[in-house]
Write an enzyme that holds these catalytic residues in place. Structure first.
Site, PDB file in Angstrom:
ATOM      1  N   CYS A  84       0.849  -1.200   0.000  1.00  0.00           N
ATOM      2  CA  CYS A  84       0.000   0.000   0.000  1.00  0.00           C
ATOM      3  C   CYS A  84       0.887   1.255   0.000  1.00  0.00           C
ATOM      4  O   CYS A  84       1.616   1.476  -0.950  1.00  0.00           O
ATOM      5  CB  CYS A  84      -0.993  -0.046   1.162  1.00  0.00           C
ATOM      6  SG  CYS A  84      -2.341   1.173   0.982  1.00  0.00           S
ATOM      7  N   HIS A 188      -3.775  -4.850  -0.344  1.00  0.00           N
ATOM      8  CA  HIS A 188      -3.395  -5.351   0.977  1.00  0.00           C
ATOM      9  C   HIS A 188      -3.416  -6.880   0.963  1.00  0.00           C
ATOM     10  O   HIS A 188      -4.483  -7.481   1.081  1.00  0.00           O
ATOM     11  CB  HIS A 188      -4.375  -4.844   2.039  1.00  0.00           C
ATOM     12  CG  HIS A 188      -4.209  -3.402   2.376  1.00  0.00           C
ATOM     13  ND1 HIS A 188      -3.315  -2.976   3.325  1.00  0.00           N
ATOM     14  CD2 HIS A 188      -4.818  -2.298   1.891  1.00  0.00           C
ATOM     15  CE1 HIS A 188      -3.378  -1.662   3.420  1.00  0.00           C
ATOM     16  NE2 HIS A 188      -4.279  -1.215   2.555  1.00  0.00           N
ATOM     17  N   GLU A 190      -2.581  -8.846   3.260  1.00  0.00           N
ATOM     18  CA  GLU A 190      -3.027  -9.331   4.575  1.00  0.00           C
ATOM     19  C   GLU A 190      -4.546  -9.295   4.718  1.00  0.00           C
ATOM     20  O   GLU A 190      -5.094  -9.890   5.651  1.00  0.00           O
ATOM     21  CB  GLU A 190      -2.354  -8.521   5.695  1.00  0.00           C
ATOM     22  CG  GLU A 190      -2.904  -7.134   5.936  1.00  0.00           C
ATOM     23  CD  GLU A 190      -2.422  -6.061   4.974  1.00  0.00           C
ATOM     24  OE1 GLU A 190      -2.738  -4.881   5.214  1.00  0.00           O
ATOM     25  OE2 GLU A 190      -1.726  -6.399   3.970  1.00  0.00           O
TER      26      GLU A 190
END
Length: 208
Positions: A84, A188, A190
């Site tokens: 990001c 992202h 994650e």
């Protein structure tokens, strides 16, 4: 396979979620603000949440960190992943809240998303396709898929060959950049479920 990963703590990252995701794919993760740990790491992950200016100032505010990142990754060849705003910091500069210098590892600037259709909302938020550029097909880390994005600014790379993947939000937006051992993803991993974990797992196997 060397998996001692330095996850950089500079007050501007989604550290807990990124740490958990890296652990889930078998990384030996050290959350650190210590330049000496960075210099000894096998791999480096730079997260980032918030504005370009705040993240750039936060990174500069950790004594010796930019020098250590430059020595170990940009000059030393350690596999590096920016996530990001961590990807955006690879640029020459960001234009959020005024012009702020970036690391300058991948030439370009980070600009506000201005869709041609006013009905397209900013920020670009939610799940979207990651489409691989023809010259980047077969890259060991970046693959086609669907990932979670949340950003209002985008990376405008000077050299199209540094763009590994694109996404679409009323216009084409860069989803990933790569130059040698330096990789960045706007999405992202994650928060991108199986696709994100698979991306991180490939990063751990990557030997550029």
């Amino acid at each position: 396979m060397a998996n001692r990963v330095a996850l950089i703590d500079y007050g501007a990252g989604n550290l807990h979620s990124v740490h958990n995701a890296l652990n889930a794919v078998g990384a030996d993760v050290k959350v650190t603000a210590d330049p000496e740990i960075v210099r000894k790491a096998d791999r480096i992950v730079l997260p980032g949440v918030g504005s370009f200016k705040a993240c750039a100032h936060g990174l500069e505010g950790v004594p010796g960190m930019v020098d250590a990142l430059t020595e170990r990754a940009e000059m030393g060849g350690a596999p590096f992943l920016g996530i990001c705003v961590g990807m955006q910091l690879l640029a020459s500069r960001g234009l959020e809240h005024g012009a702020t210098p970036g690391l300058g590892w991948i030439p370009g600037e980070v600009r506000l998303i201005i869709p041609s259709d006013p009905a397209i909302k900013v920020p670009h938020m939610g799940w979207n396709d990651v489409a691989i550029m023809p010259h980047a097909r077969g890259h060991p880390v970046v693959e086609e898929g669907e990932a979670y994005f949340l950003h209002s600014y985008h990376f405008a790379a000077e050299d199209p060959h540094h763009i590994a993947a694109m996404t679409d939000h009323g216009e084409g937006l860069v989803a990933s950049v790569v130059r040698g051992n330096i990789l960045g993803v706007q999405f992202h991993p994650e928060k991108s479920q199986a696709y994100g974990l698979e991306t991180l797992a490939r990063f751990l196997e990557w030997n550029p």
